[in-house]
Structures are given as C-alpha cells and as structure tokens.
Scaffold this active site. Structure first.
Site, PDB file in Angstrom:
ATOM      1  CG  ASN A 633      16.658  47.614 -76.883  1.00 45.67           C
ATOM      2  OD1 ASN A 633      16.444  49.279 -76.942  1.00 45.67           O
ATOM      3  ND2 ASN A 633      16.038  47.393 -78.495  1.00 45.67           N
ATOM      4  N   GLY A 706       6.495  50.298 -68.082  1.00 43.81           N
ATOM      5  CA  GLY A 706       5.837  50.429 -68.947  1.00 43.81           C
ATOM      6  C   GLY A 706       4.736  51.042 -68.468  1.00 43.81           C
ATOM      7  CD  GLU A 707       1.101  49.615 -66.105  1.00 46.15           C
ATOM      8  OE1 GLU A 707      -0.407  49.754 -65.613  1.00 46.15           O
ATOM      9  OE2 GLU A 707       1.766  48.597 -65.632  1.00 46.15           O
TER      10      GLU A 707
END
Length: 741
Positions: A633, A706-707
């Site tokens: 997404n 995410g990181e």
C-alpha cells in the site's frame, strides 16, 4: 468500482473510526465494576525499601488497597523472571522483593474507585529507603565494560573479524579515527501504556496496549504459572509502539496482580513521567570508528567498537556494529560490542535498535573519509558498493541500492552540490547538503492465519496480529484480496485478539514480512483448492484445464490463455456442495535465510540551514528513496518512511534526557522539556520507492519498512550540518550550544 489491490494507496479500513473518535484504545475500554490503579515510583537509584507507610493513603475514601512487596500476590512462574534469548522477555519488577534498581522504578500501586482518588492516594505514600552507591551511565565506567553473551538477534555474532586489520590500515592513504556518542532516548508514543485486567475464575482477559499480542499472552501466562489458554489478550487499537510495547514490561503483570488482589477489574494507565525508565529506552552508546582507504577511495580496513549501557538487572545490548559488517565492500573489518551496567531503567528495542545509532557512526565516518580524499560522498559509496554480502558471503535476494542512489540524487539535485564546506549562504544562513545510506535487515518470525472463502463470495481472514497504527489491518486484506482476485472491500478481518491464530509481534519490521506471508500462503492454499475444484468439475467451463493456466480476477476463475473461459467463484462453490473453502497456514522462514542475505536498502538526502550567529539548525529539505520489495500500500508505506525520517530529525537535533548525576533521576520526564519535533520543525519532506520484484525473500515478496526511515536520516543530517558549517559533530543531539561552541 472495485478498488485496486497491491501497490494502490487505498485508505485504511479503520480510518473512519479513528478520525471520528469511535476507535477504542486500551485506556478507553470500560467494564462493570472496574477500579483504577496508579503507580508509586522509587526516588532513589539503587538500594532497598525499608518501609512503605500507607497510613494516609488508606484513610482516603474510595481507596481499596495499596499493593507493594508486602502484600502482592506471589507469582507461580517467577523462576522464569530472567534475561531471555528473546529480547522481549526481560527481568521484571513486580513487587516480589524490596530491591530498587533505578530511580523511577515502580514499587507500589494504589487501587481506588476513581482515577483521581488513586492519584491522590499515590501522592500520600511515604517510603523509607536504605540507599546504596549509584552506578552512573556512560561514559562512566567505560574502561570496565564487559562483553555480552549474545546480541538481541540470536543469529548475530557479538564480535567479528575478517582479513587483517593491521595490513589494511598500512595500505591506506587516508585514515580516520573518531569516536561518536549517542544519548539515551526514551520511548514516548502518543498513547502511554495502558491495560484493563479482568479475572473470571482462573481465566484472565487483558485489554492491553501491546504490539505483541501472542508474545504478551505467553509471557503473562508464564509468569503467573498458568496455561496459555487461560490468558486472552486483546488490542483493538494501538497509539504507537516503536518497540516499547513489544516487550512485556512490568505493568502487564502488575495490572492482573492488582485485579487478583482486590477481586475487581483494574485499569492501569501510565503517566507520561512513567515512560522514563520502566518501559524501555534506546541505550546511550560510545562508538569508536577506525577506517582507511586508498587514494582512489577503496576502503582497505574498518573497525567499529560499540560500548552501550544496560540496567544492573538486565543484559540487553544495543547492537551498533551489525550494519558495518555488511554495507560496504571492505576486505579487512572488525566489530566488537561491550556494555556497562548502570542504575538506569530498561534499555530495550527502540525503532531500529542497533541500526539507528550504529549507522550514525558508520555513515558519518564514511562521509569524513570521503572529505579527506576530496571525493563526492555519493561517489565514495559507489566505489565501495558491495554486490554481495561481504559478512555472510552470500548473494542478496535483491539489492537496488544503486538505483536508490542514482534516482534519489537526480530528484534531490545532488549534482549541484558544491564540494567545499561553507560554500553556500543565504543571508545569515549557511546552507549544506548531506546524504547517507539507509538499510534494514529482513526479519521473519512465525505467524499463522486462517482464510475462508464464503459461499457468497466474501472472505473471512483471521490472525492474532495487531496494528500499531501503521495500516497492518488494511494491508492484510489487500494481500488476501490480491491473490484471490477480489476487492479488499469484501474481506473482513478478525485480528487484535489472541483467540485468533498466533502471530508474530510487530517489531523488527517483520509484521508484513511474517504475518503477510502467512496470509499469502493461506490465500494461495484456498486458490489451489478452487483451481482443483474447477478443473475436476465436468460442469465447469474450466474442466481439464491446467492449473498453471488458471487465474483469479474480478471474483472469477479464468483461463489465462482464453479469458472468455471462466466462471464466478460463487457459482463454482454452489455447484460443488455450496460449502466454504478454508485454509489455516503457519508460515516461517525456509532455506532462503541460509542461502541469501535479505535487506531493504535506500538513500536519504538532506538540506539544512544553519543560522551562523544563533546556531539554530533547520532541516529545510529531506528526501528518501527506498527499495523494499513489493509495496503493498503506497500510502501507508510512504507514511512509514516519512515517520521514520521525522524521528531521525528528533534523534539528530532534539532528544536528550537530562539526568541528575546524584540521584540518577531524569529531570525532564515530559514532552514539554524532553524535546521532539513538532510540525514547524518539518519542512519539505518526501519519499518514493524503487520498484523491486523479489520472489525469493518470502511468499509475500515484501521487505520491512517500519524502521529503515530513521536509520540513515540521522547521519544525513549530521553530514549536512558539516557541509554547511565545516564543523564535524561527534555527539548527538546537535544543539545550538554545540554548533556555536
């Protein structure tokens, strides 16, 4: 019109609930007869509690009890309260003794019928201590640092050596020796930790703010000494976690203990000041770098020695040197890790643990070496580009870092950058640009998922994952819908509850990698059953077709070679017993982890404006370009990268905890004085993705994102500040005082 699937920036399925305020977080959950707990915290850094005086507290109307080591329920699994190979299993302070390990440690809990009465009751508890000598944080005691038994990731070596460092440094034309320091950073998600604990006989339900539902269920059951099936953990919504809510910290045990003590449901919500110690922090580090390169820029040797700090009760090590081992083609390389023990709260995973502080040292050292050689920093990195992983001596499943460099540089306008520092000025402002490589490994755990195609064509998907706010719930429906050729609108998700199939915790950028792979495999299993049903059914237009020729799209099974041949999934099911088709799959790593190196890569480009007179640093432009496999997404993925970059600004320029060196207490335990960026600090910020098709890395074809956004951003800012001012900074945060000092 049906929504598009993989890659499309569709809206979050929980977006309406969040923007209308109907989403219920753990602190919002209500239950008949609930009471409130408020913690009492230690005010010394180390010692023992001699006496807890609760006289005034118990006189207050509405106060039910004060739980401390004097009356707390004993836990049947406390023999397991020790440092574990799993970074999320920590030694906990749950009132089983009178020992104080750090200032601001929970030592008692007041339980009352209202939150306000519990707060007042906590303020009246009086504690007498037998204080002991304080072990201060870094850089104190650095010469007595010890080597840990392991790093948080079980497959990471503590120390490494390849080649001959002495020989490599002898061959170098340019040499660098520098020490970089990063400070303690405290977890401060927008939503503080909160839980509601409800006992019904010997069964416990916890509405907990956790980013590891299944792991939290196991750990709570373990410490209470009860079967895992007797504990249910529910997390409907989560207001950020970043690692802190992945670890089962003390409040997850103290809440159920209090509920058992008073025989009522207990809600425990931590105050903002409680975040400074008991729920984790990024360890302070001192990192010594040594590097050498030839006149043409080829690295000949590099060493990276990390010293971190951990609590006296714990063994968590910040793995700062792991990226240095693999990022560049360097024949001679050494890394070491050591820690000191101090009377500080928990050090623990925080967004990109190890990578975020470690890459600060690595990428600043690389930049400085390039400057010595009068080479463009980007060109220096390209000269040392590693086509295969030099640490593991393995090929990459995919690596598009070269494309990240080139496309990012073109979009940012890197070619216009003057080579000389302090070369660009706008009135009182010195303008500089910097860049850094960003990288994060692909971590994959074990997750299960159940997927059922119903006879009406709708899909039910279940997995005990949680959504930190990143859009996990949305993208799980997208993955399932894409494989089955359906719109995500007709996929309903059951998640956020340990009653669903067990799923990995959301940490290490592994949720989509792991749980997404479980969803993908479950959907593929259902699709395989449907194909077999079609080509085995004499009444089907697809009878006797080859399975490889069948494709699911628009709610139908069709022939790829002849799209006019096909039928709807609902008609296929109706004709074959009118029963749902279902699959439950457990997904885990395969041989790929042994045969390949798996990483997401990227580059971060930054422009800063530094007020020469006042020392103020403003980040005026930031651009990240990321290659991370399949982007499920685009909207939520880009948001993740931008959020990481904002945290990079925070780490580079803002976050600093001032600790009283006499008492070990953090003196700015609030968001008024513990500074983090606000909207005005973030100017022009952008990120885009390099298309990368990786069919090896995992069934979902994705890499974690995410990181990776924070990892290179900090170094890029520091390098830009040097380019603007001509002054190198070896300690974070970079502040007005250090710029003009």
């Amino acid at each position: 019109m049906a929504k598009k699937l993989i890659g499309d920036p569709i809206d979050r399925i929980d977006g309406k609930q969040k923007v209308t305020g109907s989403a219920r977080y753990s602190a919002d959950i209500k239950h008949p007869g609930l009471v409130h707990g408020v913690l009492v915290m230690s005010t010394i850094p180390t010692g023992r509690i001699q006496k807890i005086d609760t006289t005034e507290t118990l006189r207050l109307p509405g106060v039910l009890a004060v739980m401390s080591h004097e009356n707390a329920p004993k836990l049947g699994g406390m023999d397991k309260n020790k440092t574990s190979q799993v970074a999320t299993d920590r030694v906990l302070h749950v009132f089983q003794d009178n020992v104080v390990h750090y200032n601001n440690q929970p030592i008692a809990m007041v339980i009352a019928d209202t939150f306000e009465r519990a707060v007042e009751g906590a303020s009246l508890v009086r504690v007498t201590y037998d204080a002991q000598p304080y072990k201060p944080e870094l850089p104190a005691n650095i010469k007595s640092a010890q080597t840990p038994k392991q790093l948080p990731r079980y497959d990471d070596q503590v120390d490494t050596l390849r080649g001959d460092m002495k020989k490599g440094m002898t061959e170098a034309t340019a040499k660098l020796e520098a020490t970089y320091r990063t400070p303690t950073q405290f977890h401060n998600a927008l939503e503080p930790h909160a839980l509601l604990s409800v006992w019904e006989g010997d069964k416990l339900t916890i509405y907990n703010a956790t980013q590891g539902i299944s792991a939290n269920q196991k750990r709570v059951a373990e410490l209470f000494g009860i079967p895992k099936e007797n504990v249910r953990v529910i997390t409907q919504f989560l207001g950020g976690g970043f690692g802190s809510k992945g670890t089962t910290f003390s409040q997850s045990i103290l809440g159920p203990m209090a509920a058992k003590l008073v025989n009522k449901p207990v809600k425990l919500v931590l105050k903002r000041e409680h975040m400074f110690g008991m729920v984790g922090s990024r360890s302070a580090t001192v990192q010594a770098m040594m590097a050498g390169a030839t006149a043409t820029g080829q690295l000949t040797a590099m060493s990276h020695d990390t010293v971190a700090q951990t609590g006296t009760m714990d063994d968590f090590m910040e793995p700062g040197g792991t990226i240095t081992r693999m990022l560049y083609a360097c024949p001679n390389l050494a890394t070491t890790h050591k820690f000191i023990k101090a009377n500080v709260g928990y050090t623990s995973p925080m967004r990109a643990p190890g990578e975020a502080p470690g890459v600060v040292a690595l990428e600043c050292a690389i930049d400085e070496l390039a400057t010595q050689l009068k080479m463009d920093p980007l060109q220096f990195r390209l000269v040392n580009y590693a086509e295969t992983d030099p640490h593991k001596n393995l090929p990459y499943t995919s690596k598009s870092l070269r494309e990240c460099y080139q496309q990012g540089a073109d979009k940012f306008g890197w070619s216009k950058r003057p080579a000389q520092a302090r070369a660009t000025r706008d009135g009182n402002y010195l303008i500089g640009t910097g860049m850094a490589t960003t990288v994060y490994p692909v971590n994959r755990g074990e997750s299960s998922a159940m997927l059922r195609l119903n006879t009406d064509g709708t899909v039910r998907l279940e997995t005990a994952t949680q959504d930190l706010g990143t859009g996990t719930f949305t993208i799980m429906t997208q993955i399932a819908a894409d494989i089955l050729g359906l719109s995500p609108d007709i996929v309903t998700l059951g998640a956020g509850d340990s009653n669903y199939p067990e799923a990995v915790g959301s940490g290490g950028s592994r949720t989509t990698v792991t749980t997404g792979s479980a969803v993908a495999e479950a959907a593929e299993d259902v699709l395989k059953q449907l194909k077999k049903m079609a080509y085995s059914d004499k009444k089907s237009p697809l009878y006797a077709a080859a399975a490889a020729d069948l494709v699911a799209q628009n709610g139908r099974l069709e022939s790829k070679s002849n799209p006019t041949k096909g039928e709807s999934l609902t008609s296929l099911l109706k004709r074959n017993g009118n029963k749902p088709v279902e699959a439950t799959v457990k997904s885990t790593s395969g041989a790929e982890k042994d045969n390949y190196s798996m990483n997401a890569f990227g580059a971060v480009f930054v422009e800063v404006r530094v007020d020469e007179a006042l020392g103020e640093v403003r980040v005026s432009r930031m651009l990240a370009t990321i290659a991370a496999g399949k982007i499920v997404n685009e909207k939520t993925a880009r948001s993740q990268i931008l959020g990481g970059m904002v945290w990079g600004v925070s780490m580079a320029l803002h976050e600093y905890a001032a600790r009283d060196q006499r008492t070990g207490r953090v003196m700015n335990p609030n968001l008024a004085e513990y500074h983090v960026p606000v909207n005005a600090d973030i100017r022009n910020i952008d990120a885009f993705f390099i298309e990368e098709n990786d069919e090896i890395v995992n069934p979902a074809g994705v890499k974690g994102i995410g990181e990776i956004g924070i990892v290179g951003t900090v170094s890029a800012i520091a390098n830009a500040v040097y380019h603007a001012t001509g002054k190198r900074h070896y300690e974070l945060p970079i502040t007005v005082e250090t710029v003009i000092g």
